[in-house]
Design an enzyme around this catalytic site. Structure first.
Site, short mmCIF file in Angstrom:
data_model
loop_
_atom_site.label_atom_id
_atom_site.label_comp_id
_atom_site.label_asym_id
_atom_site.label_seq_id
_atom_site.Cartn_x
_atom_site.Cartn_y
_atom_site.Cartn_z
N SER A 1 0.68 -1.21 -0.29
CA SER A 1 -0.16 0.12 0.22
C SER A 1 1.01 1.59 0.37
CB SER A 1 -1.18 0.18 0.98
OG SER A 1 -2.44 -0.66 1.10
N LYS B 1 0.19 3.00 -3.04
CA LYS B 1 -0.74 4.71 -3.01
C LYS B 1 -0.21 5.97 -2.27
CE LYS B 1 -4.44 1.81 -0.30
NZ LYS B 1 -4.21 0.69 -0.70
N SER C 1 -5.83 3.46 4.63
CA SER C 1 -5.29 2.18 4.02
C SER C 1 -6.10 1.65 2.63
CB SER C 1 -4.53 1.16 3.58
OG SER C 1 -3.32 0.98 3.34
#
Length: 437
Positions: free
Chosen positions: A136, A139, A193
């Site tokens: 993640s 991102k 997240s």
């Protein structure tokens, strides 16, 4: 902490100093035809500086039981020029720290890097250009690509496709048909997240249509290339695993530098709690969600960052903090949660970095301006003809061919190495003059 043996870092330090002298010599060439005339020699020099196994120093590791994890994906072939971006001393799978510096912390992270976000100086690293799966922390690349394109006050409606995420993966709780502001989606992305928020934001940034998500993924890859993140290739906007999806500790520092330049990003990642609004159709109650990055609760001067985990990628982390007028970022990939969690490993790296004297470095974060200048110089290089051009050899990148010939690729590499090193040498000279005054 004990001092890191000078002999252990000697080869890397020596190559860095030698490269600095070479960079100074190349500086006046301006990457013109004369400098490129000996491109084959430059390529050989880059190759010899990049992956010398004998010179590599193992990164400090704690003794832990081997984790139960799936096999790591096969990374793309390494390109010598890409491995040396930011300085030839960074072209290593092992440890690179300044000579005589304290030993860095023993971490489970497979690769890591500490850099100064203001000056771009790389303070130390472990395999900075080694391909890793991002989870993640990817991102942040979505944010670097799209945060300035979307009006945070704009409202959007969630579609069924936005919730097409891996079962049991992290989601902030968006509902199909629900209406949310863009700022709420960014908070859901960075605090919780949310993979659902990632899909929604990517679709909108790509025009809002059925192909919007894929357009944004393409834009993410273009953004990575434009800032010099040459080991990064995105397949999903969220960081959920995808075939051929990779990044590196060095690339994450470049991406973080773009993100932390955004006031909106800094605001989002320092937010501790946020509210998901209730929905009328379908009728769903509102709820509060929290920032999962424990650094902001426990580390003085923390500026925030991003956590990440998938079974394949293991734990990844990006965290930044400010202290005594310096702003540092720590990036790490392929870590385990024991004996230290990802954010704790990031905090240990930040402590190590802040303990080093200001101006210490082993390399440099390239800037978008340097990348653009290198690309312009390469595009001005005449195409090779005859037998050499017939060889058709091009640099291999995760996202596919770059279109550069070998000569052009070397030109880009020389620029990305030489320009930062020249800036670094200039800064050091200025500091010495200031001290002498």
């Amino acid at each position: 902490m004990s001092a890191h043996p000078a002999a252990a870092v000697g080869p890397a330090t020596a190559s860095f100093a030698s490269a600095s002298r070479d960079a100074a010599a190349l500086g006046s060439a301006s990457l013109g035809a004369a400098a490129l005339g000996s491109a084959s020699l430059g390529a050989a020099a880059l190759g010899s500086a990049s992956l010398g196994v004998a010179a590599e120093v193992p990164c400090p590791k704690p003794k832990i039981a081997k984790p139960s994890a799936p096999p790591r994906p096969t990374p793309p072939a390494e390109v010598a020029e890409d491995m040396a971006v930011g300085g030839p001393a960074l072209a290593t799978h092992g440890l690179i720290v300044p000579a005589g510096s304290p030993s860095p912390p023993a971490l489970t992270a497979t690769t890591w890097l500490v850099a100064d976000l203001d000056t771009g100086e790389v303070l130390g690293a472990c395999g900075p250009h080694v391909h890793q799966t991002p989870a993640s922390v990817q991102k942040m690349l979505l944010a670097a690509t799209a945060i300035d394109q979307l009006d945070p006050t704009q409202k959007m409606r969630v579609t069924k496709g936005d919730l097409d995420i891996e079962p049991n993966s992290s989601a902030v709780g968006l509902v199909v048909g629900g209406t949310y502001t863009i700022s709420t989606l960014w908070l859901g992305l960075m605090l919780n997240s949310g993979n659902d928020a990632a899909n929604a934001l990517a679709r909108l940034a790509g025009g809002g249509g059925a192909d919007g998500l894929q357009k944004t993924v393409a834009a993410m890859n273009a953004k990575a290339a434009s800032i010099g993140a040459r080991q990064t290739h995105a397949v999903t906007p969220s960081g959920l695993d995808g075939k051929g999806q990779f990044t590196s500790a060095y690339d994450l520092a470049l991406i973080a530098r773009v993100c932390f330049a955004s006031a909106d990003f800094r605001k989002y990642v320092l937010t501790k709690t946020a509210q998901m609004p209730a929905q009328k159709n379908p009728k769903v109650g509102g709820f509060q969600f929290q920032n999962e990055n424990k650094l902001i609760y426990n580390y003085p001067g923390a500026l925030g960052g991003k956590t990440g985990f998938t079974t394949l990628a293991r734990h990844s982390y990006v965290g930044a903090a400010t202290r005594d007028g310096r702003t540092l970022v720590a990036t790490l990939l392929g870590a385990e949660a024991r004996p230290l969690r990802g954010w704790e490993q990031g905090a240990a790296l930040l402590d190590w970095g802040f303990a080093l004297p200001a101006g210490t470095s082993v390399g440099k974060l390239v800037t978008p301006e340097e990348v653009a200048a290198a690309a312009k110089a390469a595009s001005a290089t005449p195409e090779l003809t005859g037998a050499v051009a017939g060889a058709g050899i091009q640099a291999a990148h995760p996202g596919g061919p770059t279109g550069f010939t070998v000569i052009a690729a070397v030109a880009v590499a020389v620029a990305l190495i030489a320009v930062p090193l020249l800036l670094l040498l200039t800064q050091r000279r200025q500091r010495r003059l200031q001290k002498s005054d």
